[in-house]
Design an enzyme around this catalytic site. Structure first.
Site, PDB file in Angstrom:
ATOM      1  CG  ASP A 139      -1.935   1.026   1.328  1.00  0.00           C
ATOM      2  OD1 ASP A 139      -2.118   1.734   0.337  1.00  0.00           O
ATOM      3  OD2 ASP A 139      -2.566   1.172   2.391  1.00  0.00           O
ATOM      4  CD  GLU A 192      -4.871   5.897  -1.260  1.00  0.00           C
ATOM      5  OE1 GLU A 192      -5.972   5.352  -1.378  1.00  0.00           O
ATOM      6  OE2 GLU A 192      -4.119   5.649  -0.289  1.00  0.00           O
ATOM      7  CD  GLU A 193      -2.982   5.048   2.776  1.00  0.00           C
ATOM      8  OE1 GLU A 193      -4.175   5.083   3.158  1.00  0.00           O
ATOM      9  OE2 GLU A 193      -2.405   4.001   2.409  1.00  0.00           O
ATOM     10  CG  ASP A 239      -3.900   1.126  -3.817  1.00  0.00           C
ATOM     11  OD1 ASP A 239      -2.876   0.885  -3.140  1.00  0.00           O
ATOM     12  OD2 ASP A 239      -4.763   1.934  -3.458  1.00  0.00           O
ATOM     13  CG  HIS A 326      -5.104   0.933   6.061  1.00  0.00           C
ATOM     14  ND1 HIS A 326      -6.130   1.838   5.936  1.00  0.00           N
ATOM     15  CD2 HIS A 326      -4.328   1.113   4.952  1.00  0.00           C
ATOM     16  CE1 HIS A 326      -5.975   2.535   4.807  1.00  0.00           C
ATOM     17  NE2 HIS A 326      -4.895   2.102   4.198  1.00  0.00           N
TER      18      HIS A 326
END
Ligand SMILES: *[C@@H]1O[C@H](CO)[C@@H](O)[C@H](O)[C@H]1NC(C)=O
Ligand SMILES: *[C@@H]1O[C@H](CO)[C@@H](O)[C@H](O)[C@H]1NC(C)=O
Ligand SMILES: [Zn+2]
Length: 386
Positions: A139, A192-193, A239, A326
């Site tokens: 990620d 992105e996060e 992704d 995550h």
């Protein structure tokens, strides 16, 4: 007026483009990343496996790694940046810098950028602020390395294709067919996060800024494509890749043709025993029909601000997400390296077919021909031997 009428009917006529599959001989010559994907000292992957939160030294170091790579290994690619600064929910009102890197390779005769339609290969390089120390190997450190490998693997073949066209005598650029106006672009996106909690404002910082800026950047008058955003014929977003046995759905009907192309490349590579990951196809939905369930819109990611502006998107993200998603465990040690390498090769094959590069890779066959019949080949293929 210099533009030919053919050029004025571009992307919609996708099916009109030549789309030659790579031969098995060519597939066999596609390089694997090998030691470059070593998680400790691999030249491509290892430098990305660190925290790289926007605006921190880790982020700068990773960006420098990309710049060094393109500068040293792919000098024909044009590197540009699209920078912005935005406030985040945790920045106490201070602006955080976001830097998108854009590496572009266009045909040498493309004097006007606005006449080139591009394949955009995209991944985000930032890592999530929490949990502390989060690496984000799937990620999206590994996808960034996959794109670097793909860019490097098609570079000489692109040169060869364009040299061959030029050798035939490009008297009138306007007379070239549409394929001769195709280029490629790697987008390594920042931010992105979410920093705090995923919302429309707290996520996709880099992608939102880039899509907006490009939509407002006009190409020269009379260009085939109005803006750099319109120049994206297909936006392929990688992704959350790098875990074992990914299952990629086909999310969007309008790009199912591209999904099938990628599935077919994987299938042919697997059949020729050129993939190392065990198990099933990564693309179980190649046979899907109109009436089946399409998950488009279900996964929010960097494609959203582009798709909202009409860009065609192939979203290569597994469903379900990797089990480490995550979590602090999403690190180098939890990557499945054979799967990572396979993705790099599949992406290379897909890009090569989109760019119509069959016949331009240095296969054993062409090497032998050059040796036996230097005169015939030397003129066309010299670039391969630089
Ligand atoms: C954007 O960021 C890059 C990388 O740090 C830097 O080299 C470039 O000069 C910046 N561009 C602008 C216009 O500030
Ligand atoms: C082909 O021949 C030329 C001379 O005609 C020579 O300079 C070149 O090295 C040869 N190339 C190969 C690949 O053998
Ligand atoms: Zn994430």
């Amino acid at each position: 007026m210099k533009l030919s009428s053919i050029l004025l009917l571009p992307a919609l006529l996708r099916s009109g483009l030549a789309y030659t599959e790579l031969s098995d001989d060519t597939l066999r010559t596609l390089p694997r990343p090998g030691p470059d994907f070593d998680i400790k000292n691999g030249a491509l992957l290892a430098p990305i496996l660190r925290t790289r939160v926007p605006g921190t030294p880790g982020s700068e170091a990773v960006l420098d790694h990309f710049i060094d790579f393109f500068t040293a290994e792919l000098p024909r690619w044009r590197i540009t940046f699209q920078n912005s600064s935005q406030v985040t929910p945790v920045s106490n009102g201070k602006a955080v810098p976001f830097k998108n890197l854009i590496a572009t390779r266009d045909p040498p005769w493309a004097k006007n950028e606005g006449d080139v339609g591009r394949l955009a290969l995209v991944a985000h390089y930032d890592s999530k602020l929490t949990p502390e120390g989060f690496i984000g190997a799937t990620d999206s450190a590994a996808p960034c390395a996959m794109l670097m490998h793909a860019a490097r693997s098609i570079d000489a073949a692109l040169t060869s294709k364009w040299d061959a066209i030029a050798a035939e005598g490009v008297e009138s650029i306007d007379g070239l067919d549409e394929d001769a106006h195709k280029g490629v672009q790697i987008l390594l996106l920042d931010g992105e996060e979410a920093f705090h909690f995923w919302t429309h404002d707290d996520s996709l910082y880099g992608a939102r800024s880039l899509a907006e800026e490009w939509e407002g950047t006009m190409n020269a008058a009379m260009s085939t494509y109005k803006t750099p955003l319109h120049s994206i014929d297909l936006f392929v977003l990688l992704d959350l890749l790098g875990a074992k046995q990914p299952r990629i759905p086909s999310y969007f009907k309008t790009t199912h043709w591209a999904y099938k192309r990628m599935a077919s490349a994987e299938h042919r590579l697997r059949k020729a025993s050129l993939l190392k990951s065990d198990g099933k196809s990564f693309f179980p939905e190649a046979q899907k029909g109109e009436k089946d369930q399409w998950l488009g819109g279900y996964v929010e990611d960097d494609h959203v601000p582009f798709m909202a502006r009409g860009v065609e998107v192939l979203h290569v993200i597994p469903n379900p997400f990797p089990s480490v998603w995550h979590k602090i465990e999403d690190d180098g040690e939890h990557l499945d390296i054979p799967t990572c390498e396979d993705w790099a090769v599949i992406t290379t094959a897909f890009a090569a077919e989109w760019l119509d590069l069959e016949g331009h890779f240095e296969t054993k066959q062409t090497k032998r021909s050059i040796h036996e019949d230097n005169e015939t080949w030397a003129g066309e293929k010299t670039e391969l031997f630089d």
